[in-house]
Design a protein around this motif. Structure first.
Motif, PDB file in Angstrom:
ATOM      1  N   ALA A 309      -4.228   5.429   2.613  1.00 43.28           N
ATOM      2  CA  ALA A 309      -4.993   4.215   2.322  1.00 43.28           C
ATOM      3  C   ALA A 309      -5.687   3.667   3.563  1.00 43.28           C
ATOM      4  O   ALA A 309      -6.747   3.036   3.465  1.00 43.28           O
ATOM      5  N   VAL A 310      -5.088   3.887   4.742  1.00 39.76           N
ATOM      6  CA  VAL A 310      -5.736   3.456   5.990  1.00 39.76           C
ATOM      7  C   VAL A 310      -7.005   4.275   6.216  1.00 39.76           C
ATOM      8  O   VAL A 310      -8.080   3.727   6.506  1.00 39.76           O
ATOM      9  N   ASP A 311      -6.903   5.600   6.091  1.00 47.59           N
ATOM     10  CA  ASP A 311      -8.090   6.449   6.236  1.00 47.59           C
ATOM     11  C   ASP A 311      -9.167   6.044   5.239  1.00 47.59           C
ATOM     12  O   ASP A 311     -10.362   5.963   5.577  1.00 47.59           O
ATOM     13  N   ASP A 312      -8.761   5.796   3.990  1.00 47.93           N
ATOM     14  CA  ASP A 312      -9.735   5.437   2.956  1.00 47.93           C
ATOM     15  C   ASP A 312     -10.466   4.143   3.308  1.00 47.93           C
ATOM     16  O   ASP A 312     -11.683   4.021   3.104  1.00 47.93           O
ATOM     17  N   THR A 313      -9.723   3.166   3.832  1.00 42.67           N
ATOM     18  CA  THR A 313     -10.323   1.877   4.187  1.00 42.67           C
ATOM     19  C   THR A 313     -11.353   2.047   5.299  1.00 42.67           C
ATOM     20  O   THR A 313     -12.447   1.473   5.253  1.00 42.67           O
TER      21      THR A 313
END
Length: 525
Positions: A309-313
């Motif tokens: 989710a960090v990468d996606d953000t």
């Protein structure tokens, strides 16, 4: 206080020679005992000539308004001491309230570095950045909590309690400059000045939703600040906006020279920052125009211990930026980035051991030495070493082990790899303005009681994969908020060519404005 000097006795010479494996004969011992007083004549003369810290460093007594503020006054445990020291009546920082990480010397105000072993130590003089902040009109309002001896990324190893995250009360602020980021996020200060040896500015900034800037190595003088290693110590601002970081950097950057002599060994005479009176990084935000090119660093994503989710953000934020006609994103690969953290680990372990096991000040470099801190730190290490954080204890044990058995080879190999790492980033930056990647692969840690030693140490090291390589190379890097993942702040890190803070800040300001207008969604998976 001057040391009580006396030459070693015969028995002391025998004991020391045995420790060093010198195998001195009885005649050798007697000869050394006769000759040692000659050397001590020089030591005594040095003490006569140099009564304390450099005379040009002003000694000041200041009133501490509050030590360890209680919970109502400090709900996030961000503060270790409150004071109010007003700077000049005008200047670029007039009206700004600024907090200092508690490893930055503020004359007359206690400094602990987050370690109870240093309680009672009071610096005699201001760090150079303090004098520059006050000269620029800032008001300094206190000292901010930090991980013990600045050696963790979690924000929970301070001897004075864990540091809470204003954005998520059941989570930590991150470290080691957790109190600095928390104070900014809570609105307690306009700016905090903190330090960064593996990400300690950028990590808590990302975790707390603030802006954190690690300038080029040596751009901001480190004189009067407790360090870990001369080749990777950095100092810089944490603020709520890129512009405030730029304004603060303008006030504190530049060579630290006294009577024509550089006093910070991290700086060279050729530090290319020009005349301090004309250094204005804030102006670059307004004066520069044109297309911004961003190289998205492939190896900064997809870490095994990372949160998707960090990468996606971060990727969503970069897609929003790419929608701007004046911003272009390009893919870039730096394969050695995946090993940058290992280069950092090889260098920092023995560097820390050398500095901390002696006097906290070190040897072998030119410049100003803080004698009062060396004396206080040596006493603390002798009496309180067992109270050092477990993460630091582990590092010291491993560093001593590899140094004894491998004769410094691993440290030397790490140091040599720094040049290769630096060249790789330089090549990747040749045709883009900045590189972009997640500041940390994870969101901040949940506050938990009863952690085991293993869990505490693991959390201390768990956020440095993307930040620590740039402490090895000295490139300037900034973390800006770019959204949330699972309701927790996520930071986007930009990296520029060394000594090109103007481009870095311009790019960060452009992205900050673009993202604030678009409000990226939560990147929860």
């Amino acid at each position: 206080m001057a040391p009580n000097l006396s030459p070693p006795t015969d028995s002391e010479i025998r004991s020391i020679s045995a420790e060093l494996g010198l195998d001195l004969s009885t005649d050798d011992v007697e000869a050394f005992a006769d000759l040692a007083p000659v050397l001590f004549e020089s030591y005594e003369r040095v003490i006569d000539l140099e009564p304390g810290n450099d005379a040009e460093l002003e000694r000041t007594r200041r009133m501490v308004l509050e030590r360890h503020p209680d919970g109502d006054a400090d709900p996030h445990n961000a503060w270790l001491a409150r004071c109010r020291i007003d700077g000049a009546t005008d200047g670029r920082l007039a009206g700004y309230e600024i907090g200092l990480k508690d490893n930055v010397s503020l004359a007359g105000v206690p400094m602990t570095c987050g370690w109870a072993g240093l309680e009672g130590y009071v610096p005699e003089s201001d760090a150079t950045v303090v004098r520059r902040l006050l000269a620029a009109g800032a008001t300094i309002t206190g000292k901010l909590n930090m991980d013990s001896m600045a050696f963790a990324s979690s924000g929970e190893t301070s001897d004075f309690g864990p540091i809470g995250n204003p954005n998520a009360p059941d989570h930590l602020a991150g470290g080691s400059s957790g109190g600095s980021a928390a104070a900014v996020a809570a609105g307690d200060v306009d700016v905090a000045v903190a330090t960064d040896q593996a990400g300690s500015i950028r990590i808590p900034a990302a975790f707390c939703g603030t802006v954190g800037l690690k300038p080029t190595h040596g751009l901001v003088p480190y004189t009067g600040i407790v360090g870990q290693g001369y080749t990777f110590d950095h100092v810089g601002p944490i603020a709520s906006s890129v512009r405030d970081c730029a304004r603060t950097l303008s006030a504190i950057a530049g060579p630290d020279v006294v009577d024509g002599e550089p006093v910070d060994p991290r700086q060279s005479v050729e530090t290319p920052v020009g005349d301090r009176s004309t250094t204005d990084f804030e102006r670059a935000l307004d004066d520069r125009e044109g297309r911004l090119t961003i190289g998205v660093l492939e190896e900064g994503f997809g870490w095994p211990r990372g949160e998707p989710a960090v990468d996606d953000t971060v990727l969503e934020a970069l897609e929003i930026a790419d929608d701007d006609q004046a911003i272009e994103t390009l893919e870039r690969s730096v394969p050695i980035h995946s090993d940058g953290m290992h280069v950092w680990a090889a260098v920092i372990a023995e560097s820390n051991m050398a500095l901390l096991q002696h006097n906290g000040v070190g040897y072998f470099v030119d410049g100003a030495y803080d004698e009062s801190f060396a004396q206080a730190f040596s006493a603390a290490i002798e009496n309180e070493a067992a109270s050092l954080s477990k993460s630091l204890q582990l590092t010291l044990v491993v560093a001593r082990y590899v140094a004894d058995r491998h004769d410094g080879l691993l440290h030397a190999s790490g140091q040599n790899l720094r040049r290769r790492l630096r060249r790789a980033y330089d090549e990747a930056l040749e045709d883009v303005d900045v590189l972009a990647l997640p500041t940390t692969p994870i969101t901040t840690f949940e506050r938990r009681d009863g952690l085991s030693t293993g869990e505490i140490v693991q959390r201390a090291y768990s956020a440095v994969e993307n930040t620590s390589p740039f402490n090895m190379t000295g490139h300037p890097a900034i973390s800006i908020p770019c959204g949330t993942a699972g309701g927790l702040p996520v930071g986007l890190m930009l990296v520029a060519t060394r000594h090109d803070e103007s481009t870095l800040l311009w790019a960060a300001d452009r992205l900050e404005g673009r993202l604030s207008a678009s409000s990226p969604s939560d990147g929860r998976s």
